[in-house]
Write a protein that holds these residues in place. Structure first.
Motif, short mmCIF file in Angstrom:
data_model
loop_
_atom_site.label_atom_id
_atom_site.label_comp_id
_atom_site.label_asym_id
_atom_site.label_seq_id
_atom_site.Cartn_x
_atom_site.Cartn_y
_atom_site.Cartn_z
N LYS A 134 0.82 -1.22 0.00
CA LYS A 134 0.00 0.00 0.00
C LYS A 134 0.85 1.27 0.00
O LYS A 134 0.60 2.18 -0.78
N LYS A 135 1.84 1.32 0.87
CA LYS A 135 2.70 2.51 0.97
C LYS A 135 3.50 2.72 -0.31
O LYS A 135 3.57 3.84 -0.83
N GLU A 136 4.09 1.64 -0.83
CA GLU A 136 4.88 1.75 -2.06
C GLU A 136 4.00 2.18 -3.24
O GLU A 136 4.43 2.96 -4.08
N LEU A 137 2.76 1.68 -3.27
CA LEU A 137 1.84 2.03 -4.35
C LEU A 137 1.49 3.52 -4.30
O LEU A 137 1.48 4.19 -5.33
N GLU A 138 1.26 4.03 -3.11
CA GLU A 138 0.96 5.44 -2.96
C GLU A 138 2.14 6.30 -3.40
O GLU A 138 1.97 7.29 -4.12
N ASP A 139 3.35 5.92 -2.97
CA ASP A 139 4.55 6.66 -3.37
C ASP A 139 4.74 6.60 -4.89
O ASP A 139 5.11 7.59 -5.51
N TYR A 140 4.52 5.43 -5.47
CA TYR A 140 4.66 5.23 -6.92
C TYR A 140 3.69 6.14 -7.68
O TYR A 140 4.06 6.78 -8.66
N LYS A 141 2.45 6.20 -7.22
CA LYS A 141 1.46 7.05 -7.88
C LYS A 141 1.83 8.52 -7.77
O LYS A 141 1.66 9.29 -8.73
N ASN A 142 2.34 8.93 -6.61
CA ASN A 142 2.74 10.33 -6.43
C ASN A 142 3.91 10.69 -7.35
O ASN A 142 3.92 11.77 -7.94
N LYS A 143 4.90 9.79 -7.43
CA LYS A 143 6.05 10.04 -8.32
C LYS A 143 5.60 10.12 -9.77
O LYS A 143 6.06 10.98 -10.52
N LYS A 144 4.71 9.23 -10.14
CA LYS A 144 4.21 9.20 -11.52
C LYS A 144 3.45 10.50 -11.84
O LYS A 144 3.62 11.08 -12.91
N LYS A 145 2.65 10.97 -10.90
CA LYS A 145 1.89 12.20 -11.09
C LYS A 145 2.84 13.40 -11.24
O LYS A 145 2.65 14.25 -12.10
#
Length: 106
Positions: free
Chosen positions: A51-62
């Motif tokens: 969950k945490k990695e997914l949130e970070d990944y989405k933020n970086k992608k954005k």
């Protein structure tokens, strides 16, 4: 009708899943092929275990998408943006296209 038997995720599979998704950025269908699993199973595992990695990944992608669009708005050519960010030109085109459609919809 025969039901599919659930196969639990091993530690090695989860480590591979994390690398393929968050480091290499592969889509779920390619990850599923690599791990010999259904793409939906891979997607569910990412949402369950990372969950945490997914949130970070989405933020970086954005943030990366915003940067691409800002550079394009400044008049920098697509090839220069792709080279600067280490991505391919079609990826730049896709981000610009999506961003313009989102702005039109507002």
């Amino acid at each position: 009708m025969q039901r599919h038997k659930y196969t639990y995720w091993t530690t090695e599979e989860l480590q591979t899943l994390r690398i393929l998704r968050f480091v290499k950025g592969l889509p779920y269908n390619e990850i599923g092929i690599a791990l010999n699993r259904n793409w939906q199973s891979c997607c569910n595992a990412v949402h369950k275990y990372f969950k945490k990695e997914l949130e970070d990944y989405k933020n970086k992608k954005k943030c990366k998408e915003e940067l691409i669009y800002e550079l394009a708005e400044k008049g920098i050519k697509r090839a220069a943006i792709a080279k600067r960010l280490g991505i391919k030109i079609p990826a730049v085109d896709y981000v610009i296209h999506i961003k313009k459609n989102r702005l039109r919809a507002k």
